[in-house]
Write a protein that holds these residues in place. Structure first.
Motif, PDB file in Angstrom:
ATOM      1  N   UNK A  53       0.836  -1.208   0.000  1.00 42.51           N
ATOM      2  CA  UNK A  53       0.000   0.000   0.000  1.00 42.51           C
ATOM      3  C   UNK A  53       0.866   1.251   0.000  1.00 42.51           C
ATOM      4  N   UNK A  54       1.948   1.231   0.782  1.00 44.13           N
ATOM      5  CA  UNK A  54       2.874   2.365   0.805  1.00 44.13           C
ATOM      6  C   UNK A  54       3.526   2.566  -0.555  1.00 44.13           C
ATOM      7  N   UNK A  55       3.921   1.468  -1.194  1.00 48.18           N
ATOM      8  CA  UNK A  55       4.529   1.546  -2.525  1.00 48.18           C
ATOM      9  C   UNK A  55       3.527   2.105  -3.530  1.00 48.18           C
ATOM     10  N   UNK A  56       2.285   1.655  -3.452  1.00 46.36           N
ATOM     11  CA  UNK A  56       1.245   2.165  -4.341  1.00 46.36           C
ATOM     12  C   UNK A  56       1.044   3.663  -4.125  1.00 46.36           C
ATOM     13  N   UNK A  57       1.050   4.091  -2.874  1.00 48.07           N
ATOM     14  CA  UNK A  57       0.927   5.523  -2.579  1.00 48.07           C
ATOM     15  C   UNK A  57       2.100   6.306  -3.166  1.00 48.07           C
ATOM     16  N   UNK A  58       3.321   5.735  -3.064  1.00 49.01           N
ATOM     17  CA  UNK A  58       4.494   6.414  -3.638  1.00 49.01           C
ATOM     18  C   UNK A  58       4.362   6.544  -5.155  1.00 49.01           C
TER      19      UNK A  58
END
Length: 149
Positions: free
Chosen positions: A99-104
């Protein structure tokens, strides 16, 4: 096992000798040794081989005791429960990483829009650019993917 969540990094610091850990967990030290042999709660070891328990270990010992005494779960069952809890925690951490990677990616490229895919003659999926059409020797099947945020 909600009692095991919400610990800080200090809760993983191995500070309690076996006698103190046993008292804090409400168990006999021999029980802690048995649980260590079974792999239920494996404390850190000093250079001399002494066991050192963390606050998280104490919470796990209490949960083992609760499951055994109040729920009537066997030690083998408790071991499986603890294994599954560790797997769930690892999966939650992985989902959070993704999810963090997707947000980035979203932050770096803006909100992604629809994507268009074609199906190739061998069933492979081919990403298409907006307005692009599949070549004549490829399938004419198109799928529009729209993310739901």
């Amino acid at each position: 096992m909600a009692t095991l969540r919400g610990f800080s990094p200090d809760d993983d610091t191995p500070v309690f000798v076996i006698s103190v850990a046993a008292e804090l967990a409400g168990m006999h030290a021999q029980t802690l040794r048995q649980y260590d042999r079974l792999g239920l709660v494996s404390p850190s070891r000093t250079r001399g081989g002494g066991r050192r328990y963390s606050a998280r270990d104490i919470a796990t010992l209490r949960e083992v005791q609760r499951l055994s005494q109040e729920e009537g779960v066997s030690l083998a069952g408790i071991q499986r429960i603890l294994e599954l809890e560790h797997q769930v925690d690892a999966l939650r951490a992985r989902v959070q990483e993704l999810a963090d990677e997707l947000d980035r990616v979203r932050d770096a490229h803006g909100q992604p829009g629809s994507r268009v895919f074609a199906v190739g003659p061998a069933g492979e999926i081919i990403a298409m650019r907006a307005g692009q059409r599949p070549r004549a020797n490829r399938s004419q099947a198109l799928v529009v993917w729209q993310p739901h945020f």
